[in-house]
Each structure stands twice: as structure tokens, then as C-alpha cells.
Motif scaffolding. Structure first.
Motif, PDB file in Angstrom:
ATOM      1  N   PHE A  51       0.812  -1.216   0.000  1.00 52.49           N
ATOM      2  CA  PHE A  51       0.000   0.000   0.000  1.00 52.49           C
ATOM      3  C   PHE A  51       0.845   1.265   0.000  1.00 52.49           C
ATOM      4  CE2 PHE A  51      -3.178  -3.078   1.036  1.00 52.49           C
ATOM      5  CZ  PHE A  51      -4.351  -2.548   0.524  1.00 52.49           C
ATOM      6  N   ILE A  52       2.170   1.138  -0.026  1.00 49.77           N
ATOM      7  CA  ILE A  52       3.015   2.305  -0.268  1.00 49.77           C
ATOM      8  C   ILE A  52       2.698   2.889  -1.644  1.00 49.77           C
ATOM      9  CG2 ILE A  52       5.415   3.054  -0.605  1.00 49.77           C
ATOM     10  CD1 ILE A  52       6.260   1.082   1.486  1.00 49.77           C
ATOM     11  N   PHE A  64       2.123   2.529  11.509  1.00 46.72           N
ATOM     12  CA  PHE A  64       2.683   2.789  10.191  1.00 46.72           C
ATOM     13  C   PHE A  64       3.110   1.513   9.472  1.00 46.72           C
ATOM     14  CE2 PHE A  64       4.049   7.534  10.650  1.00 46.72           C
ATOM     15  CZ  PHE A  64       2.717   7.880  10.588  1.00 46.72           C
ATOM     16  N   LEU A  65       2.787   0.360  10.039  1.00 48.40           N
ATOM     17  CA  LEU A  65       3.057  -0.914   9.365  1.00 48.40           C
ATOM     18  C   LEU A  65       1.786  -1.516   8.783  1.00 48.40           C
ATOM     19  CD1 LEU A  65       5.549  -2.560  11.889  1.00 48.40           C
ATOM     20  CD2 LEU A  65       6.065  -1.192   9.859  1.00 48.40           C
ATOM     21  N   TYR A  66       0.652  -0.838   8.971  1.00 49.48           N
ATOM     22  CA  TYR A  66      -0.627  -1.308   8.463  1.00 49.48           C
ATOM     23  C   TYR A  66      -0.992  -0.541   7.186  1.00 49.48           C
ATOM     24  CZ  TYR A  66      -1.178  -3.330  13.150  1.00 49.48           C
ATOM     25  OH  TYR A  66      -1.001  -4.039  14.300  1.00 49.48           O
ATOM     26  N   PRO A  67      -1.917  -1.055   6.375  1.00 60.15           N
ATOM     27  CA  PRO A  67      -2.348  -0.305   5.187  1.00 60.15           C
ATOM     28  C   PRO A  67      -2.832   1.098   5.514  1.00 60.15           C
ATOM     29  CG  PRO A  67      -3.157  -2.555   5.081  1.00 60.15           C
ATOM     30  CD  PRO A  67      -2.540  -2.397   6.434  1.00 60.15           C
ATOM     31  N   GLN A  68      -3.556   1.236   6.645  1.00 58.15           N
ATOM     32  CA  GLN A  68      -4.032   2.554   7.031  1.00 58.15           C
ATOM     33  C   GLN A  68      -2.864   3.504   7.284  1.00 58.15           C
ATOM     34  OE1 GLN A  68      -4.773  -0.329   8.420  1.00 58.15           O
ATOM     35  NE2 GLN A  68      -6.979  -0.644   8.305  1.00 58.15           N
ATOM     36  N   GLY A  69      -1.794   2.983   7.872  1.00 57.76           N
ATOM     37  CA  GLY A  69      -0.628   3.810   8.144  1.00 57.76           C
ATOM     38  C   GLY A  69       0.040   4.306   6.879  1.00 57.76           C
TER      39      GLY A  69
END
Length: 496
Positions: A162-163, A460-465
Motif C-alpha cells: 500500500f506504499i 505505520f506498518l498497516y495499510p491505514q498507516g
């Protein structure tokens, strides 16, 4: 001129409203045959779903860019990192709605590229996001070289995918107006969620209709005993945005040369978000908000003192590294006894295990899909049980970066976040209008606060992050051409 306009209208009506009858007949026959085949093969339910879904997908791919960008960000930011309302299995992988939305966003941007409507200039923040992407590419390559389990590698690589959100959204959020529209749409949804959370907390606490739901597609709702009373803990999806927008609201409320009504409005917003943070009963959330407000205070100092902000960030990083090394020594004392609370003891254990894994592969880390074995502490009442389990991730994002990517990978991560922060600081210094400067200052302080909160929360390791990082970076990029340095002040009698 009037005749040419009428000719255009006539051509438009003839082409789209009343086209050739033979062509309409062929289209109707083709649709009827396709519908009959679909019903015969798939059944009525799936056929109706396809008939409704295909036009909707076409609207998302070929429709307005603002609509798909806002829909993507809102649904991603307020979704759960593990659980979804609906999932689909295909190719041995369980797909969530967020992956479907990402693919639709990719299709929309590809469509704009074909139309030559994407124009992205060179900027420092692009290099930062590329550095973050390079980190995960390097970690994935390391995992492949270390021959980790393929399913573990794919499972862990799904979130960093997701980046791509940044490289897609930056093509859609191109100027200040679009960036602010996105920001305030997300803020509006955040305030709505916060208000509903507060209302539900009051209802549950006053009526006694408390629920115990650990993880749901909507959030986490647990019981929180406090003395003789028990309260309803409310942690909806997207509650991290409560902290970020609290800082932004405080920054806007403290802006210079603004009307009193403006201050009152943003103070009220800050109070609503502060109350929503309180009822999460998360000490890490309290600490994150406090750190973000502290950073905001530093950013409010006169311009000549702004370098101290960067020095403070470096100091925090040094203290974090020292804390990591001390955890290895302290973890032995945390495995037994009750000197430390169970949740903190568990995090000390996983940090110590991650540090040991890093010491075995200090240069490039263990890679994506790699992990380590450590004790799994479980406590029930006065009973303390310990077992061994395999960890692939940790709560501390900085330790995660270190043990997954090693020193080389950590260098890319530090470069990425440093360039984003520097871009934000440059925007704060360049903004001349008080409200714009306050907004940029609030976004920067909220982002830095979340980086520090990463010592205890892996947001910040999740898609939302990754979507949060993408929106912050897009905000700094979109404001690049609008910020102007204030002209120097000239004394009234300078020319006399």
C-alpha cells in the motif's frame, strides 16, 4: 457563432441521445445474449451482482478523480487492519475490499496516464517515499534469499504494497485546493466517528449496556474497570486520526491574526477529539497526543529556534536506540514475576527477540517473512503461563525496521522519514499566511508525533498507516508552489 453552437448540440444529440437505430438494436441483442448466458452459468444472484457491480466499477475507474481518491482514502483509513465486512478467496489468497480499491485506483491512474493527464514534478518528498519503497523491496529480496516460507513472505508483503498509495494519490492531489479538500473531508468523517463514539460511550456507561468485543470489522469495544466502576472502552477504526486532527485543530486555534470565531470553532473541534481520545483508554494514545503537542510547541517557537526541533528529534532517536539495547538486558527480569504489567512485559520480550534476530543478521536483517522465537506470556488472574511462539512482527516499528532490514534497510527508512519531515519544515517556514502556516505546522507535528508513537504502536506498518503517510506527503507536495516567503519588514522611516 450561434449556428456553429447549434450544430454542435445537434451532433451531440444525434450521436449520444438518438444514435443510429441499427446500432442500438445490435447493442440490445448483445446485452440480452450476455445476460442470458450469465444467468444460465452463474445464476440470478451473481448475475444481478455483476450487472450492478460492473457499472459501479466503471464509474470508479473512469469517473471523477476526486471521487475515487476520497472514497479510497476514507474507506482505507476507517477500515480494520485484519478484519473486513466481506472477503473473497481467489488464487489461494483472501482478498479484502482495500485491495480491490487499490486495484481500482491503479486502473484510474493508468487511465489518466493514457490520456496524458498526469503531470508530477520533481520533489524531495518523492525521494523520501521511494526510499521507503526501496526498504521493503530490499527486505523482500532478503527474505527470498534466506528462503523464508513463501506464504509468510506473501502475507507480510501485502501491507507494504500500500506504499503505492502515495504514487497514485500524488497524481490526483496536485494542488493546494485538492489537498485541503481531501484533508477536510477526512476531518469531517473523523469528527463524525468521534461524535458517535462519545455518544455510544455515554449511552453504554449510563445504561449499563456494556459489550466485550475484542476485534471486529468496526473496531474494538472492551470493558475498562476503573476503581469501583466499569466503563465502555471505545476504539473505533481510524481512532489514530483523533490524535492527528487534535494537533491540527490546536494548531489552527493558536494561529495568529485570526478571528475569535475561528479560534472558538477549532477549540470546540479539539475538545471533541480530545474526549474521543480519552474514552479509548489507551495510554499509548495519550502519550502520542502529548508528544505531538510538544512538537507543535517547538514548531511554534520563533524561526531561528526551529533547528532545535531537529536536534530534539535526533535526541529522541538516540534515546530510543539506547532503550532498545537496554531491553535486551531487562527482558530476563521481565519474563517472570509481576514487576512490569503484562502488556509491557510482552513488548519487552518481543523487542529482545527482535534485537537478538538483528544481531544474527546485522547488515540486511532477516527479511520479510522472517521471524524469531520467543516466550509468549499469558496471564489470567494470578496465574502466569509461558510458552514459545514465533514472532514475525513487533509493536515497535523502529525495531521492526531494524531487524527486518538491518542497518542498510534502516538507513533507507531514516532517509525516507527525514526527507518528509524536512519537506514539511520547509513548508512551515515558507508559508506567509497565518492560517496556512498553522495548518502546515499542525500536519507536521501530528506526523512527527506518530513517528514517535511508533515506539509502542505499529500503526505505520498497516495499510491505514501507509495511506496516512501518503496523505501527509501529498499535502507537503501539493503546497509546494503556493508557499511564499514573507517579505522582510522595512522600518517606516527606512527611505528618509
Amino acid at each position: 457563432m450561434l449556428s456553429s453552437f447549434s450544430e454542435r448540440v445537434h451532433r451531440l444529440v444525434k450521436t449520444h441521445v438518438f444514435p443510429d437505430k441499427k446500432m442500438v438494436f445490435r447493442q440490445q441483442v448483445a446485452l440480452a445474449v450476455a445476460a442470458a448466458i450469465a444467468v444460465a452459468v452463474l445464476g440470478w444472484e451473481k448475475s444481478i451482482l455483476i450487472a450492478c457491480g460492473v457499472p459501479a466499477l466503471m464509474v470508479l475507474v473512469f469517473g471523477p478523480s476526486a471521487f475515487i481518491a476520497i472514497l479510497y482514502c476514507v474507506l482505507l483509513l476507517f477500515s480494520h487492519q485484519y478484519y473486513s465486512v466481506a472477503t473473497w478467496s481467489f488464487g489461494g489468497i483472501v482478498w479484502h475490499p482495500r485491495e480491490i480499491l487499490l486495484f481500482l485506483l491503479m486502473g484510474h491512474v493508468a487511465y489518466l496516464v493514457l490520456l496524458r493527464k498526469v503531470h508530477v514534478g520533481v520533489h524531495t518528498v518523492h525521494i523520501g517515499m521511494l526510499s521507503l519503497a526501496v526498504y521493503f523491496i530490499l527486505a523482500m529480496f532478503t527474505g527470498i534469499m534466506r528462503r523464508v516460507d513463501t506464504s509468510s513472505l506473501i502475507g507480510e508483503a501485502r501491507f507494504p504494497f500500500f506504499i503505492l498509495s502515495y504514487f497514485l494519490l500524488v497524481a490526483l492531489i496536485r494542488d493546494r485546493r485538492q489537498a485541503r479538500r481531501m484533508l477536510f473531508v477526512v476531518l469531517s468523517v473523523t469528527i463524525l466517528v468521534a461524535t458517535v463514539s462519545i455518544a455510544y460511550f455515554l449511552y453504554a456507561s449510563l445504561t449499563g449496556n456494556l459489550v466485550q468485543l475484542h476485534q471486529t470489522p468496526w473496531g474494538e469495544f472492551m470493558l475498562y474497570p476503573l476503581g469501583k466502576f466499569t466503563f465502555q472502552m471505545v476504539r473505533p477504526n481510524g481512532h489514530a486520526l483523533f490524535e492527528m486532527f487534535l494537533v491540527i485543530a490546536v494548531s489552527l486555534a493558536l494561529a495568529r491574526n485570526v478571528r475569535f470565531r475561528f479560534r472558538v470553532f477549532w477549540t470546540a473541534i479539539a475538545c471533541i477529539l480530545g474526549a474521543a481520545i480519552f474514552i479509548t483508554f489507551m495510554r499509548t494514545a495519550y502519550a502520542s497526543a502529548a508528544v505531538s503537542l510538544a512538537v507543535l510547541t517547538l514548531l511554534c517557537l520563533p524561526g531561528r529556534r526551529l533547528p532545535y526541533v531537529m536536534v530534539s528529534m535526533v535526541g529522541i532517536g538516540i534515546m530510543a536506540v539506547l532503550a532498545f539495547t537496554s531491553f535486551r538486558l531487562l527482558s530476563g527480569a521481565m519474563l517472570t514475576g509481576y514487576e512490569v504489567e503484562a502488556s509491557l512485559r510482552a513488548r519487552f520480550i518481543e523487542m529482545a527477540g527482535a534485537l537478538n534476530a538483528f544481531m544474527q543478521h546485522p547488515l540486511f536483517g532477516v527479511g520479510l517473512g522472517g521471524g524469531f522465537e520467543a516466550l509468549d506470556m499469558a496471564q489470567s488472574g494470578e496465574q502466569l503461563a509461558a510458552g514459545v511462539r514465533e514472532y514475525t512482527t513487533v509493536h515497535n516499528i523502529w525495531m521492526y525496521y531494524l531487524y527486518k532490514g538491518g542497518l542498510v534497510g534502516l538507513l533507507f527508512v531514516i532517509t525516507a522519514y527525514s526527507l518528509i519531515v524536512v519537506s514539511g519544515q520547509a513548508l512551515v517556514l515558507a508559508e506567509a499566511e497565518p492560517k496556512s502556516r498553522a495548518l502546515a505546522r499542525g500536519v507536521l507535528a501530528a506526523f512527527v508525533g506518530q513517528l514517535v508513537a511508533g515506539l509502542a504502536m505499529p500503526r505505520f506498518l498497516y495499510p491505514q498507516g501507509y495511506v496516512v503517510i501518503a496523505l501527509v506527503a501529498c499535502f507537503f507536495y501539493a503546497n509546494r508552489n503556493h508557499a511564499k516567503v514573507s517579505p522582510p519588514r522595512i522600518p517606516p522611516n527606512a527611505g528618509e
